[in-house]
Design a protein around this motif. Structure first.
Motif, mmCIF file in Angstrom:
data_model
loop_
_atom_site.group_PDB
_atom_site.id
_atom_site.type_symbol
_atom_site.label_atom_id
_atom_site.label_comp_id
_atom_site.label_asym_id
_atom_site.label_seq_id
_atom_site.Cartn_x
_atom_site.Cartn_y
_atom_site.Cartn_z
ATOM 1 N N THR A 89 0.829 -1.206 0.000
ATOM 2 C CA THR A 89 0.000 0.000 0.000
ATOM 3 C C THR A 89 0.864 1.256 0.000
ATOM 4 O O THR A 89 0.600 2.220 -0.730
ATOM 5 N N LEU A 90 1.926 1.249 0.815
ATOM 6 C CA LEU A 90 2.837 2.393 0.860
ATOM 7 C C LEU A 90 3.549 2.572 -0.479
ATOM 8 O O LEU A 90 3.771 3.703 -0.931
ATOM 9 N N ALA A 91 3.903 1.445 -1.122
ATOM 10 C CA ALA A 91 4.606 1.515 -2.409
ATOM 11 C C ALA A 91 3.734 2.132 -3.496
ATOM 12 O O ALA A 91 4.229 2.799 -4.407
ATOM 13 N N ILE A 92 2.428 1.905 -3.420
ATOM 14 C CA ILE A 92 1.503 2.503 -4.391
ATOM 15 C C ILE A 92 1.328 3.989 -4.114
ATOM 16 O O ILE A 92 1.326 4.822 -5.032
ATOM 17 N N LYS A 93 1.218 4.346 -2.858
ATOM 18 C CA LYS A 93 0.922 5.738 -2.488
ATOM 19 C C LYS A 93 2.146 6.643 -2.577
ATOM 20 O O LYS A 93 2.060 7.768 -3.091
ATOM 21 N N PHE A 94 3.282 6.192 -2.090
ATOM 22 C CA PHE A 94 4.475 7.040 -2.016
ATOM 23 C C PHE A 94 5.557 6.649 -3.018
ATOM 24 O O PHE A 94 6.601 7.299 -3.057
ATOM 25 N N GLY A 95 5.324 5.614 -3.797
ATOM 26 C CA GLY A 95 6.338 5.148 -4.733
ATOM 27 C C GLY A 95 7.281 4.157 -4.095
ATOM 28 O O GLY A 95 7.363 4.048 -2.871
ATOM 29 N N ARG A 96 8.017 3.418 -4.939
ATOM 30 C CA ARG A 96 8.929 2.402 -4.417
ATOM 31 C C ARG A 96 10.099 3.059 -3.685
ATOM 32 O O ARG A 96 10.434 2.702 -2.559
ATOM 33 N N LYS A 97 10.731 4.012 -4.347
ATOM 34 C CA LYS A 97 11.861 4.709 -3.742
ATOM 35 C C LYS A 97 11.420 5.504 -2.518
ATOM 36 O O LYS A 97 12.087 5.487 -1.475
ATOM 37 N N GLY A 98 10.286 6.195 -2.618
ATOM 38 C CA GLY A 98 9.788 6.996 -1.493
ATOM 39 C C GLY A 98 9.518 6.157 -0.264
ATOM 40 O O GLY A 98 9.834 6.562 0.863
ATOM 41 N N THR A 99 8.958 4.966 -0.463
ATOM 42 C CA THR A 99 8.672 4.065 0.665
ATOM 43 C C THR A 99 9.966 3.569 1.307
ATOM 44 O O THR A 99 10.072 3.490 2.534
#
Length: 512
Positions: A104-114
Motif C-alpha cells: 500500500t505504501l509503495a503505491i501511495k508514495f512510490g517504491r523509492k519513497g517508501t
C-alpha cells in the motif's frame, strides 16, 4: 530488399542479437541504484536476524540485573525465557505488519519513497535499543525489535519490487538477485560483527544492537541520487517525462527503447485499472494459479528445513570435535557459504533460467535431508560420520542458496503485472513472515518428538514443491510481464477447454 535466403536466416540473426543483449553488462548507475536500495532493504532483514544471536547471554544478564534492582529478587528462569523469547519473536510480528502495509505504501508514495521513509523505523529501533541499557528499561528492547521487524517487513516487500521494475528484461533475474545477495550479506555481516574480537563482548551489546542505524543512514545518503521506478512513474503516475529521465539514468541513453516499448504495452493494458488490493487477487479467477504459487513458494521458503539445519549446526560441529569457543567462527563459514552461493546463482540465473534453479535446489535439498537423517541416526557409528554431517550442512545451505533462497522473490515480481504486483508482494510477504513465526514456535516441539527424523517432514515439503513448480509454473526468463501473464492464462484456457468438451467433441483450433 530481403531475399528468400535472408528471410531464412532472419530468426538466427535475431537470436544472435538477443543473445548479445542478454550478456550485455548493466549500466553502472543501475548497479549503484540496486546497491543503494538493498543496503537499507533486505540487508537489514538479514543483519537483524543474525546479530540477535551473539548477545543472548549478555541481554539475559541485563534483564536479570534490572529485575533484581527493581524488585530486589532474581527473575525466575521461566519468566526470563519468556522475556527473551519475546525480544526475539516480536521481530516476526513486526515483519508481518510491515509486509501487510508495504504494498500500500509503495503505491501511495512510490517504491523509492517508501524505502526512504522506511529508514525511520530502523533509526527509531536503534535509538530505543541503544537507550535500553543506560535507562535500565529492557522493555525498550522489545519495542526496538518490533520496529526492526516492521522495517524488515516493508523492506523485503518493497525493495524487490523496485529492483524488478528498474532492471532490463534480459538482466531482470540477475539484478533481482540483489535481494538474496544482500540478505545473505546481512547475515554474514551480523555474524562477523558479533564475534568477540569486534562487538561480541558483553559490554558492547547495546552498541551492537544499535548498529542497525548504519545501513539506514547509508541509504538516506545514497538513494536520493537515483530515480524512482520508471514503471511506477509511467503506469501508476502517468509521468512520461519522469519515466524517460529515469530510464536514461538507469539504462543509458541508447539502451532503453525496447524496455520503453514493453512498459508502453503494459501501460495500455492497465489503462483504467486501479492497483488491486490483496483480497481482490484472491477473488480474481484469472490469477488463482499465480496467487497459489506465491503462497506455496513463500511458505516453503521457511518450511523447507533451512531453519532446522541452522538449529543443528552447533550440535554437528561439536560432534565433529570443534571446540565450543571456535564454533562461532565455523558458523561464519556457513554464512559465507550462503553468500557466495547467492552470488553464483546471480551469475547463472539468466543462462539456466528460474525454473531449473528452483526445482534443482529443492530436489538437492530433498536428497540432503535423507543424507542428514542417516548421518545423525548413525552419528556414533564411526569417527568420520560427524564430518559427513558437516558436509550435509554445507551442501544443504548451498542447495538452498542456489534454488529457493535466490529465485523465490524474483518469481513474485515476474508472475504479476504492475496493477497486481504490490498486492502480490503483500500476500507473499505475509505468508513468509507467518511461516517464519510458525516454524519458530513449532520447531522445538517437532525436534522433541521426531528428533533427527524431523528432516523427513522437510523432505516431503521439498519434493511436493518441486513437483508443483515443474507442473504449474512456466519459465519466465527473458519474457515480458504480459507474456508471462498470457502464458498462465492460456494454460487455464486449455484446462477449461478440456473440462468443457466431451471426448467425442471435435475441437477446431484457429490461429490468432
Amino acid at each position: 530488399k530481403m531475399t528468400k535466403k535472408d528471410t531464412e536466416y532472419q530468426p538466427l540473426l535475431e537470436g544472435i542479437t538477443e543473445t548479445k543483449q542478454k550478456i550485455k553488462c548493466p549500466n553502472t548507475s543501475l548497479l549503484l541504484a540496486i546497491c543503494a536500495a538493498c543496503i537499507g532493504g533486505t540487508f537489514q532483514y538479514g543483519y537483524n536476524i543474525s546479530i540477535i544471536n551473539s548477545p543472548t547471554k549478555s541481554v539475559q544478564n541485563f534483564i536479570n540485573q534490572t529485575w533484581l534492582e527493581r524488585y530486589e529478587e532474581n527473575i525466575s528462569e521461566q519468566y526470563l525465557t519468556l522475556l527473551w523469547s519475546s525480544i526475539v519473536s516480536i521481530f516476526t510480528i513486526g515483519g508481518f505488519i510491515g509486509a501487510t502495509i508495504g504494498g500500500t505504501l509503495a503505491i501511495k508514495f512510490g517504491r523509492k519513497g517508501t524505502l526512504m521513509m522506511n529508514n525511520a523505523f530502523a533509526l527509531l529501533a536503534a535509538l530505543l535499543m541503544g537507550l535500553s541499557y543506560p535507562t535500565g528499561l529492557f522493555e525498550l528492547l522489545i519495542i526496538g525489535r518490533f520496529f526492526t521487524g516492521v522495517n524488515a517487513g516493508i523492506g523485503i516487500c518493497v525493495q524487490p519490487l523496485y529492483l524488478g521494475e528498474i532492471a532490463p528484461r534480459a538482466l531482470r533475474g540477475a539484478m533481482a538477485m540483489g535481494t538474496s545477495i544482500f540478505i545473505t550479506g546481512g547475515i554474514l555481516t551480523g555474524q562477523v560483527i558479533g564475534l568477540k574480537e569486534l562487538l561480541g563482548k558483553e559490554e558492547y551489546w547495546p552498541i551492537l544492537l544499535s548498529t542497525t542505524c548504519i545501513p539506514a543512514f547509508l541509504q538516506l545518503l545514497i538513494l536520493p541520487w537515483f530515480p524512482e521506478s520508471p514503471r511506477y512513474l509511467l503506469i501508476d503516475r502517468g509521468d512520461d517525462v519522469g519515466c524517460g529521465t529515469a530510464m536514461k539514468q538507469l539504462h543509458g541513453t541508447d539502451n532503453f527503447n525496447r524496455e520503453r516499448e514493453d512498459m508502453e504495452r503494459e501501460r495500455i493494458s492497465a489503462m483504467g485499472i486501479k492497483p488491486k488490493k490483496p483480497w481482490e487477487l484472491f477473488m480474481d479467477r484469472s490469477l488463482r494459479w499465480q496467487v497459489l504459487t506465491i503462497i506455496l513458494i513463500n511458505a516453503a521458503q521457511q518450511l523447507n528445513g533451512i531453519n532446522a539445519i541452522y538449529f543443528y549446526t552447533d550440535y554437528v560441529f561439536e560432534e565433529a570435535g570443534i571446540p565450543e569457543v571456535n564454533i562461532p567462527y565455523v558458523t561464519v563459514g556457513t554464512g559465507a557459504c550462503e553468500c557466495l552461493t547467492a552470488l553464483t546463482c546471480g551469475m547463472l540465473i539468466e543462462s539456466l533460467g528460474r525454473k531449473v534453479l528452483i526445482i534443482g535446489g529443492y530436489t538437492l535439498m530433498a536428497f540432503w535431508c535423507i543424507c542428514f537423517t542417516l548421518t545423525l541416526t548413525f552419528q556414533g557409528a564411526g569417527p568420520w560420520i560427524p564430518y559427513l554431517s558437516m558436509g550435509c550442512v554445507f551442501a544443504f545451505i548451498l542447495s538452498f542458496g542456489m534454488g529457493p533462497g535466490g529465485v523465490t522473490n524474483i518469481l513474485i515480481t515476474e508472475l504479476f503485472t504492475q496493477t497486481t504486483r504490490p498486492a502480490a508482494y503483500m500476500i507473499g510477504g505475509s505468508v513468509n513472515w507467518l511461516s517464519f513465526f510458525f516454524i519458530g514456535m513449532a520447531f522445538p516441539f517437532i525436534v522433541t518428538k521426531l528428533q533427527q527424523y524431523c528432516f523427513l517432514v522437510f523432505l516431503v515439503v521439498c519434493v511436493l514443491v518441486a513437483v508443483y513448480i515443474f507442473l504449474v509454473v512456466p519459465e519466465t526468463k527473458n519474457k515480458t510481464f504480459l507474456e508471462i501473464q498470457t502464458e498462465f492464462q492460456s494454460g487455464e484456457k486449455r484446462k477449461a477447454s478440456k473440462a468443457d468438451h466431451s471426448p467425442s467433441t471435435t475441437l477446431l483450433s484457429t490461429p490468432l
